[in-house]
Write a protein that holds these residues in place. Sequence first.
Motif, PDB file in Angstrom:
ATOM      1  N   LEU A   7      -4.889  10.646  -3.087  1.00 53.99           N
ATOM      2  CA  LEU A   7      -4.956  10.495  -1.634  1.00 53.99           C
ATOM      3  C   LEU A   7      -5.342   9.070  -1.238  1.00 53.99           C
ATOM      4  O   LEU A   7      -4.834   8.543  -0.238  1.00 53.99           O
ATOM      5  CB  LEU A   7      -5.924  11.511  -1.035  1.00 53.99           C
ATOM      6  N   THR A   8      -6.206   8.424  -2.009  1.00 51.87           N
ATOM      7  CA  THR A   8      -6.553   7.027  -1.733  1.00 51.87           C
ATOM      8  C   THR A   8      -5.332   6.134  -1.878  1.00 51.87           C
ATOM      9  O   THR A   8      -5.019   5.338  -0.991  1.00 51.87           O
ATOM     10  CB  THR A   8      -7.678   6.549  -2.677  1.00 51.87           C
ATOM     11  N   LEU A   9      -4.635   6.264  -3.004  1.00 51.28           N
ATOM     12  CA  LEU A   9      -3.440   5.445  -3.235  1.00 51.28           C
ATOM     13  C   LEU A   9      -2.346   5.768  -2.227  1.00 51.28           C
ATOM     14  O   LEU A   9      -1.649   4.868  -1.742  1.00 51.28           O
ATOM     15  CB  LEU A   9      -2.928   5.633  -4.666  1.00 51.28           C
ATOM     16  N   ARG A  45      -0.695   3.065   0.465  1.00 50.92           N
ATOM     17  CA  ARG A  45       0.557   2.655  -0.173  1.00 50.92           C
ATOM     18  C   ARG A  45       1.272   1.537   0.560  1.00 50.92           C
ATOM     19  O   ARG A  45       2.017   0.769  -0.027  1.00 50.92           O
ATOM     20  CB  ARG A  45       1.488   3.850  -0.348  1.00 50.92           C
ATOM     21  N   GLY A  46       1.017   1.391   1.856  1.00 49.97           N
ATOM     22  CA  GLY A  46       1.653   0.318   2.627  1.00 49.97           C
ATOM     23  C   GLY A  46       0.891  -0.992   2.544  1.00 49.97           C
ATOM     24  O   GLY A  46       1.352  -2.012   3.057  1.00 49.97           O
ATOM     25  N   ASN A  47      -0.262  -0.981   1.880  1.00 50.05           N
ATOM     26  CA  ASN A  47      -1.093  -2.179   1.759  1.00 50.05           C
ATOM     27  C   ASN A  47      -1.548  -2.320   0.305  1.00 50.05           C
ATOM     28  O   ASN A  47      -2.726  -2.129  -0.006  1.00 50.05           O
ATOM     29  CB  ASN A  47      -2.291  -2.082   2.708  1.00 50.05           C
ATOM     30  N   PRO A  48      -0.630  -2.665  -0.591  1.00 54.42           N
ATOM     31  CA  PRO A  48      -0.956  -2.661  -2.020  1.00 54.42           C
ATOM     32  C   PRO A  48      -1.928  -3.757  -2.458  1.00 54.42           C
ATOM     33  O   PRO A  48      -2.369  -3.752  -3.600  1.00 54.42           O
ATOM     34  CB  PRO A  48       0.406  -2.841  -2.693  1.00 54.42           C
ATOM     35  N   THR A  49      -2.271  -4.689  -1.571  1.00 59.32           N
ATOM     36  CA  THR A  49      -3.252  -5.705  -1.944  1.00 59.32           C
ATOM     37  C   THR A  49      -4.660  -5.320  -1.513  1.00 59.32           C
ATOM     38  O   THR A  49      -5.601  -6.059  -1.779  1.00 59.32           O
ATOM     39  CB  THR A  49      -2.883  -7.073  -1.337  1.00 59.32           C
ATOM     40  N   PRO A  73      10.744  -9.067  -6.782  1.00 62.09           N
ATOM     41  CA  PRO A  73       9.545  -8.349  -7.223  1.00 62.09           C
ATOM     42  C   PRO A  73       8.969  -7.400  -6.174  1.00 62.09           C
ATOM     43  O   PRO A  73       8.503  -6.320  -6.528  1.00 62.09           O
ATOM     44  CB  PRO A  73       8.559  -9.475  -7.549  1.00 62.09           C
ATOM     45  N   ILE A  74       9.006  -7.759  -4.908  1.00 62.83           N
ATOM     46  CA  ILE A  74       8.419  -6.911  -3.869  1.00 62.83           C
ATOM     47  C   ILE A  74       9.122  -5.559  -3.835  1.00 62.83           C
ATOM     48  O   ILE A  74       8.476  -4.506  -3.789  1.00 62.83           O
ATOM     49  CB  ILE A  74       8.484  -7.593  -2.480  1.00 62.83           C
ATOM     50  N   GLN A  75      10.449  -5.576  -3.856  1.00 62.61           N
ATOM     51  CA  GLN A  75      11.214  -4.328  -3.842  1.00 62.61           C
ATOM     52  C   GLN A  75      10.991  -3.536  -5.131  1.00 62.61           C
ATOM     53  O   GLN A  75      10.802  -2.315  -5.093  1.00 62.61           O
ATOM     54  CB  GLN A  75      12.706  -4.610  -3.653  1.00 62.61           C
ATOM     55  N   GLU A  76      10.962  -4.229  -6.258  1.00 61.26           N
ATOM     56  CA  GLU A  76      10.726  -3.566  -7.548  1.00 61.26           C
ATOM     57  C   GLU A  76       9.361  -2.889  -7.552  1.00 61.26           C
ATOM     58  O   GLU A  76       9.224  -1.734  -7.958  1.00 61.26           O
ATOM     59  CB  GLU A  76      10.805  -4.602  -8.682  1.00 61.26           C
ATOM     60  N   ARG A 132       7.579   6.043   3.344  1.00 57.48           N
ATOM     61  CA  ARG A 132       7.203   5.810   4.747  1.00 57.48           C
ATOM     62  C   ARG A 132       5.703   5.587   4.826  1.00 57.48           C
ATOM     63  O   ARG A 132       4.935   6.237   4.145  1.00 57.48           O
ATOM     64  CB  ARG A 132       7.547   7.019   5.610  1.00 57.48           C
ATOM     65  N   ASN A 133       5.301   4.656   5.686  1.00 57.96           N
ATOM     66  CA  ASN A 133       3.873   4.495   5.956  1.00 57.96           C
ATOM     67  C   ASN A 133       3.707   3.907   7.343  1.00 57.96           C
ATOM     68  O   ASN A 133       4.601   3.260   7.870  1.00 57.96           O
ATOM     69  CB  ASN A 133       3.190   3.633   4.884  1.00 57.96           C
ATOM     70  N   TYR A 134       2.551   4.140   7.924  1.00 56.07           N
ATOM     71  CA  TYR A 134       2.289   3.700   9.286  1.00 56.07           C
ATOM     72  C   TYR A 134       1.183   2.655   9.270  1.00 56.07           C
ATOM     73  O   TYR A 134       0.131   2.857   8.662  1.00 56.07           O
ATOM     74  CB  TYR A 134       1.869   4.880  10.162  1.00 56.07           C
ATOM     75  N   SER A 135       1.433   1.568   9.931  1.00 56.70           N
ATOM     76  CA  SER A 135       0.425   0.535  10.119  1.00 56.70           C
ATOM     77  C   SER A 135       0.630  -0.024  11.527  1.00 56.70           C
ATOM     78  O   SER A 135       1.670  -0.626  11.811  1.00 56.70           O
ATOM     79  CB  SER A 135       0.581  -0.568   9.072  1.00 56.70           C
ATOM     80  N   PRO A 136      -0.333   0.166  12.416  1.00 57.08           N
ATOM     81  CA  PRO A 136      -0.146  -0.285  13.799  1.00 57.08           C
ATOM     82  C   PRO A 136      -0.107  -1.812  13.909  1.00 57.08           C
ATOM     83  O   PRO A 136      -0.680  -2.522  13.073  1.00 57.08           O
ATOM     84  CB  PRO A 136      -1.366   0.287  14.525  1.00 57.08           C
TER      85      PRO A 136
END
Length: 190
Positions: A55-57, A61-65, A105-108, A136-140
């Motif tokens: 659930l954390t990951l 998922r939209g903010n991998p850094t 790399p970003i797409q991979e 899919r992910n949501y980031s305002p």
Amino acid sequence: MSAKDYFEITYWLISLLILGFTIYYIKTSPIKAVETGRKLNDEQNKYNAKSELFLTLFSLRGNPTNYNFVNGLNQIDIVFEDVPAVLEAWERLYNSLNTKDQVNPIQEWSLLRTELLSEMAQSLGYQKLKQTAIQRNYSPQAHANQDDENWSFNQAAKKFFETGTILYNMHIESLELMNENKKANPDNNQ
């Protein structure tokens, strides 16, 4: 000895045998119950750790850094140690993250993250969760704006401190130069 005596002896032997088994099971049942309870508790704790990590990951998922995302990735080897499909997906992502000179790399990395999350979801029983939903992910926009403002503020603070350091060093040099002039011309110090 008559047949009645044999039946009576057999009856008492069976009764003693039943009594022996009863005593044994009365003695060992609480121990086995505690062992079973601990095993079930350990399994529940492992499932909860897997679920919490997933659930954390998933939520990040939209903010991998994000630090929590990265910390979560580093926990996969221990939390999912008994799920080979997850470990294999994590290894592919890890290897890709450490490979230089990739074409895109970003797409991979995005595809490999999706594959990893999909394997984790499958192992946890989320059979209906599709990879399209994982992608899919949501980031305002407000978060992006805040990130931009934070970056601008950090750049301004960095520039301020760099300029302050330069001015401080210049001031120290001028004071040292004045001290040297005073030492070189003691008559002009009045």
